[in-house]
Design an enzyme around this catalytic site. Structure first.
Site, PDB file in Angstrom:
ATOM      1  N   HIS A 155       0.794  -1.333  -0.129  1.00 40.18           N
ATOM      2  CA  HIS A 155      -0.031   0.226  -0.075  1.00 40.18           C
ATOM      3  C   HIS A 155       1.060   1.210   0.096  1.00 40.18           C
ATOM      4  O   HIS A 155       2.119   1.087   0.193  1.00 40.18           O
ATOM      5  CB  HIS A 155      -0.968   0.088   1.322  1.00 40.18           C
ATOM      6  CG  HIS A 155      -1.991  -0.874   1.283  1.00 40.18           C
ATOM      7  ND1 HIS A 155      -3.206  -0.719   0.639  1.00 40.18           N
ATOM      8  CD2 HIS A 155      -2.043  -2.339   1.649  1.00 40.18           C
ATOM      9  CE1 HIS A 155      -3.995  -1.674   0.677  1.00 40.18           C
ATOM     10  NE2 HIS A 155      -3.482  -2.641   1.472  1.00 40.18           N
ATOM     11  N   LYS A 159      -0.649   4.468   4.641  1.00 43.03           N
ATOM     12  CA  LYS A 159      -1.780   3.833   5.070  1.00 43.03           C
ATOM     13  C   LYS A 159      -1.706   3.512   6.514  1.00 43.03           C
ATOM     14  O   LYS A 159      -0.714   2.909   7.003  1.00 43.03           O
ATOM     15  CB  LYS A 159      -1.695   2.225   4.289  1.00 43.03           C
ATOM     16  CG  LYS A 159      -3.001   1.519   4.778  1.00 43.03           C
ATOM     17  CD  LYS A 159      -3.462   0.754   3.576  1.00 43.03           C
ATOM     18  CE  LYS A 159      -4.580  -0.384   4.144  1.00 43.03           C
ATOM     19  NZ  LYS A 159      -5.695   0.383   4.249  1.00 43.03           N
TER      20      LYS A 159
END
Length: 166
Positions: A155, A159
Site C-alpha cells: 500500500h 496507510k
C-alpha cells in the site's frame, strides 16, 4: 430521492474519494460526515475542507440520535468502525465497512449488527484485489497442494492500518 450517506473517516484517502464521487452521482447525497475527536475538520464543512466547495455538511465526531442518513460508509480504524457500526445499527442504518484490522471480537460485534441491519464488510473494495482473490483460488485448485505460492500486498506509505486485512 437519493440515498443519504454518512461517511466516517471523511478526511482520509477513501473518505475524500467517496465524498468527491458522491457529488458526481445524482442517486447519492452525503448528509453526514465523521472524523475522530480532536481532528482539525470537526465542525467545518466537509466540502470546504475537501476543496470541493461548501456542501452544507459539517464534520461531526460521533453519530447523533436520529441523524439524517440511510447508509454509513466507514473507512476508519477498527475501534471506531465497530463503535460507529453499533451506533448506526441501533438507529436502523445500513452499513458498508471497508475498515480492516478488526480482531475476532470486533468481527463478532459487526456480525451482531448484521442481525439488525444490512451490512457489507470487506477487507478491500478494490476491483483488482477482488479479481486477484478469485484468480488465486483458481490457481490453488489447479496447481494443487504441491505448489507453494506467495502473494505480497503493498500500500501507499500513509496507510494507517498497514499491513491491512486484505
Amino acid at each position: 430521492m437519493p440515498v443519504q450517506l454518512c461517511i466516517a473517516g471523511v478526511a482520509g484517502r477513501m473518505g475524500q474519494r467517496l465524498l468527491a464521487l458522491a457529488q458526481e452521482d445524482a442517486e447519492l447525497k452525503v448528509t453526514y460526515t465523521l472524523e475522530c475527536s480532536g481532528h482539525a475538520w470537526i465542525g467545518k464543512d466537509a466540502g470546504a475542507a475537501s476543496n470541493l466547495g461548501e456542501l452544507g455538511v459539517p464534520v461531526a465526531r460521533s453519530i447523533c440520535p436520529n441523524c439524517s442518513f440511510d447508509v454509513l460508509i466507514d473507512f476508519t480504524v477498527a475501534d471506531a468502525a465497530v463503535a460507529n457500526a453499533e451506533s448506526a445499527a441501533e438507529q436502523g442504518k445500513a452499513l458498508v465497512i471497508g475498515t480492516t484490522g478488526l480482531n475476532d471480537e470486533q468481527k463478532q460485534r459487526v456480525a451482531a449488527c448484521a442481525k439488525k441491519v444490512p451490512v457489507i464488510h470487506a477487507g478491500n473494495f478494490s476491483t483488482g484485489v477482488n479479481v486477484l482473490v478469485k484468480a488465486a483460488a483458481l490457481v490453488a485448485r489447479t496447481l494443487g497442494p504441491d505448489y507453494q505460492v506467495e502473494i505480497v500486498e503493498a500500500h501507499h506509505d500513509q496507510k494507517v492500518d498497514a499491513p491491512s486485512g486484505t
